[in-house]
Write a protein that holds these residues in place. Structure first.
Motif, PDB file in Angstrom:
ATOM      1  N   PHE A  35      11.145 -34.784   4.425  1.00  0.00           N
ATOM      2  CA  PHE A  35       9.852 -34.602   3.785  1.00  0.00           C
ATOM      3  C   PHE A  35       9.128 -33.466   4.484  1.00  0.00           C
ATOM      4  N   THR A  36       9.100 -32.304   3.836  1.00  0.00           N
ATOM      5  CA  THR A  36       8.418 -31.158   4.413  1.00  0.00           C
ATOM      6  C   THR A  36       7.305 -30.735   3.489  1.00  0.00           C
ATOM      7  N   GLY A  37       6.326 -30.098   4.027  1.00  0.00           N
ATOM      8  CA  GLY A  37       5.226 -29.613   3.217  1.00  0.00           C
ATOM      9  C   GLY A  37       4.160 -30.663   3.024  1.00  0.00           C
ATOM     10  N   LEU A  38       3.302 -30.385   2.101  1.00  0.00           N
ATOM     11  CA  LEU A  38       2.159 -31.243   1.835  1.00  0.00           C
ATOM     12  C   LEU A  38       2.547 -32.253   0.774  1.00  0.00           C
ATOM     13  N   LEU A  82       4.685 -16.238   1.665  1.00  0.00           N
ATOM     14  CA  LEU A  82       5.605 -16.664   0.622  1.00  0.00           C
ATOM     15  C   LEU A  82       6.978 -16.220   1.088  1.00  0.00           C
ATOM     16  N   GLU A  83       7.804 -17.179   1.455  1.00  0.00           N
ATOM     17  CA  GLU A  83       9.117 -16.875   2.012  1.00  0.00           C
ATOM     18  C   GLU A  83      10.195 -17.179   0.969  1.00  0.00           C
ATOM     19  N   VAL A  84      11.123 -16.241   0.784  1.00  0.00           N
ATOM     20  CA  VAL A  84      12.185 -16.409  -0.199  1.00  0.00           C
ATOM     21  C   VAL A  84      13.365 -15.507   0.169  1.00  0.00           C
ATOM     22  N   PRO A 119      12.618 -20.817  -1.758  1.00  0.00           N
ATOM     23  CA  PRO A 119      11.234 -20.362  -1.933  1.00  0.00           C
ATOM     24  C   PRO A 119      10.254 -21.384  -1.365  1.00  0.00           C
ATOM     25  N   LYS A 120       9.345 -20.912  -0.526  1.00  0.00           N
ATOM     26  CA  LYS A 120       8.353 -21.812   0.063  1.00  0.00           C
ATOM     27  C   LYS A 120       7.117 -21.047   0.456  1.00  0.00           C
ATOM     28  N   LEU A 121       6.029 -21.787   0.528  1.00  0.00           N
ATOM     29  CA  LEU A 121       4.764 -21.258   1.031  1.00  0.00           C
ATOM     30  C   LEU A 121       4.553 -21.809   2.422  1.00  0.00           C
ATOM     31  N   THR A 133       4.122 -26.369   5.215  1.00  0.00           N
ATOM     32  CA  THR A 133       5.189 -25.664   4.527  1.00  0.00           C
ATOM     33  C   THR A 133       5.443 -26.402   3.225  1.00  0.00           C
ATOM     34  N   ILE A 134       5.398 -25.680   2.119  1.00  0.00           N
ATOM     35  CA  ILE A 134       5.500 -26.290   0.800  1.00  0.00           C
ATOM     36  C   ILE A 134       6.620 -25.610   0.025  1.00  0.00           C
TER      37      ILE A 134
END
Length: 159
Positions: A35-38, A82-84, A119-121, A133-134
């Protein structure tokens, strides 16, 4: 149909009550569980409708953030990354559209191309530290745009 819905709602309420009596897990423990991100608690409730694994739903609820209108509206960030993976962009036309046509509206958002990254923010605080991290694999461009408008504080350049 109504009986199944009632049964599901009772199960969700029982799970919520059980989890609320327990401590939340740390960010590292949640990441180790996948479980990562918000993660929002309403997402865990939706998950319970489709996945009948009570342990998974329980872990989700231990890692989720309260998503009441009041608590979520207060969360904001100073910027984002924004990572991709550039090679995988062909599979994410919505993200390509955002980068090419919407990104300039958000000067505090930077794009980083990292090999093999989904892809993640990566949401940043005032000091440029990573706060959340979303994953955004399945986000539509308009959802990404709306999220940025609501959660990224405007900079003086964008006012």
């Amino acid at each position: 149909m109504a009986r199944a819905w009632t049964k599901t709602m009772v199960m969700i309420m029982m799970l919520t009550w059980t989890i609320s009596a327990k401590e939340q897990l740390s960010g590292k423990e949640c990441e180790d569980l996948g479980f990562t991100g918000l993660a929002l608690c309403s997402d865990c409730h939706s998950l319970s409708e489709y996945v009948k694994d009570q342990e998974l739903v329980s872990d989700c609820l231990k890692c989720c953030a309260d998503d009441s209108e009041d608590s979520m509206s207060k969360v904001s960030y100073s910027g984002a990354i924004l990572e991709v993976c550039m090679r995988k962009l062909v599979f994410y036309p919505e993200i390509v559209g955002f980068i090419e046509e919407e990104k300039e509206k958000f000067p505090s958002v930077n794009v980083q191309y990292i090999f093999n990254s989904p892809p993640k923010l990566i949401m940043l605080d005032e000091d440029g530290e990573h706060k959340e991290t979303i994953r955004i694999d399945n986000w539509k461009r308009e959802h990404l745009l709306q999220y940025m408008r609501e959660k990224v504080k405007p900079t003086s350049a964008s006012l």
